[in-house]
Design a protein around this motif. Structure first.
Motif, PDB file in Angstrom:
ATOM      1  N   ARG A 156       6.742  -3.568   5.008  1.00 24.47           N
ATOM      2  CA  ARG A 156       7.038  -2.156   4.733  1.00 24.47           C
ATOM      3  C   ARG A 156       6.359  -1.284   5.783  1.00 24.47           C
ATOM      4  O   ARG A 156       5.391  -1.696   6.413  1.00 24.47           O
ATOM      5  CB  ARG A 156       6.578  -1.775   3.335  1.00 24.47           C
ATOM      6  CG  ARG A 156       7.410  -2.440   2.242  1.00 24.47           C
ATOM      7  CD  ARG A 156       7.107  -1.888   0.856  1.00 24.47           C
ATOM      8  NE  ARG A 156       7.950  -2.542  -0.129  1.00 24.47           N
ATOM      9  CZ  ARG A 156       7.678  -3.719  -0.689  1.00 24.47           C
ATOM     10  NH1 ARG A 156       6.570  -4.362  -0.385  1.00 24.47           N
ATOM     11  NH2 ARG A 156       8.512  -4.235  -1.567  1.00 24.47           N
ATOM     12  N   ALA A 162       3.951   1.296   7.085  1.00 24.20           N
ATOM     13  CA  ALA A 162       2.678   1.912   6.713  1.00 24.20           C
ATOM     14  C   ALA A 162       2.514   3.269   7.399  1.00 24.20           C
ATOM     15  O   ALA A 162       1.901   4.186   6.846  1.00 24.20           O
ATOM     16  CB  ALA A 162       1.513   0.995   7.080  1.00 24.20           C
ATOM     17  N   THR A 174       4.980   1.649   2.373  1.00 22.68           N
ATOM     18  CA  THR A 174       3.861   1.216   1.545  1.00 22.68           C
ATOM     19  C   THR A 174       3.467   2.389   0.639  1.00 22.68           C
ATOM     20  O   THR A 174       3.792   3.545   0.943  1.00 22.68           O
ATOM     21  CB  THR A 174       2.648   0.820   2.415  1.00 22.68           C
ATOM     22  OG1 THR A 174       2.220   1.957   3.173  1.00 22.68           O
ATOM     23  CG2 THR A 174       2.978  -0.349   3.342  1.00 22.68           C
ATOM     24  N   ARG A 190       4.004   7.257  -0.464  1.00 29.25           N
ATOM     25  CA  ARG A 190       5.429   6.921  -0.601  1.00 29.25           C
ATOM     26  C   ARG A 190       6.231   8.048  -1.244  1.00 29.25           C
ATOM     27  O   ARG A 190       7.255   8.457  -0.721  1.00 29.25           O
ATOM     28  CB  ARG A 190       5.573   5.639  -1.420  1.00 29.25           C
ATOM     29  CG  ARG A 190       7.025   5.249  -1.672  1.00 29.25           C
ATOM     30  CD  ARG A 190       7.139   4.052  -2.587  1.00 29.25           C
ATOM     31  NE  ARG A 190       6.713   2.858  -1.876  1.00 29.25           N
ATOM     32  CZ  ARG A 190       6.129   1.823  -2.451  1.00 29.25           C
ATOM     33  NH1 ARG A 190       5.872   1.826  -3.742  1.00 29.25           N
ATOM     34  NH2 ARG A 190       5.790   0.773  -1.749  1.00 29.25           N
ATOM     35  N   GLU A 234       3.118  -6.720   2.644  1.00 26.05           N
ATOM     36  CA  GLU A 234       2.408  -6.487   1.387  1.00 26.05           C
ATOM     37  C   GLU A 234       2.272  -7.782   0.590  1.00 26.05           C
ATOM     38  O   GLU A 234       2.812  -8.819   0.979  1.00 26.05           O
ATOM     39  CB  GLU A 234       3.117  -5.391   0.602  1.00 26.05           C
ATOM     40  CG  GLU A 234       3.041  -4.060   1.357  1.00 26.05           C
ATOM     41  CD  GLU A 234       3.294  -2.895   0.463  1.00 26.05           C
ATOM     42  OE1 GLU A 234       2.370  -2.074   0.336  1.00 26.05           O
ATOM     43  OE2 GLU A 234       4.399  -2.791  -0.096  1.00 26.05           O
TER      44      GLU A 234
END
Length: 166
Positions: free
Chosen positions: A154, A156, A61, A82, A148
């Motif tokens: 994804r 986190a 994320t 990220r 998301e």
């Protein structure tokens, strides 16, 4: 075979591995979501091992966190965000002339909600060089994942655990 050192990321660079984008889902389904969060973990390993910077970034994320813990004592990181995570992980590639393989096993989806999952897995980390594959480390990983807005799961927060220094 005169050179027994594989070029890191060789499978992607020669076209042997061609991973498609991850599947997005627009509504929760527990069975599908369990498969997709496990696949995200596998994609993290594939992306790192095949040195695919873009795919590695896609695993996290925008506000993701990567941190590590060696033998329950020594902390690594955290890297936050990220881009910082990708920069942190890619920096290891310069130090690793061998071909790493992140093998995730014993994947347990511990908590699953419509937009959040907590997953535990063991890693067996190997390296191949000089015609020999050697174990590097093992350990427990903890993944916190988020679905998301685009429907893709994804990472986190990834807390990497290592039973031995790597």
């Amino acid at each position: 075979m005169s050179d027994l050192r594989p070029t890191p990321g060789w499978a992607r660079s020669c076209g042997h591995v061609r991973l498609q984008p991850p599947l997005a889902t627009d509504r929760p389904d527990p069975a599908t979501d369990r498969l997709l969060v496990a696949e995200r973990i596998a994609r993290y390993g594939w992306s790192y091992d095949e040195r695919d910077r873009d795919a590695l970034g896609e695993c996290f994320t925008p506000d993701g966190v990567w941190e590590g813990l060696i033998m329950g004592r020594d902390r690594v990181g955290p890297a936050e965000g990220r881009e910082a995570i990708v920069d942190f992980l890619v920096a290891f590639w310069e130090q690793q002339g061998d071909q790493r393989r992140h093998i995730f096993t014993n994947v347990v989806v511990d908590e699953l909600a419509s937009a959040h999952a907590t997953v535990h897995a063991y890693i067996v980390l190997t390296a191949a060089s000089g015609g020999v594959m050697t174990p590097v480390s093992t350990g427990p990983y903890r993944f916190e994942l988020a679905r998301e807005d685009d429907g893709v799961w994804r990472i986190a927060r990834l807390t990497a655990g290592f039973d031995a220094p790597f």
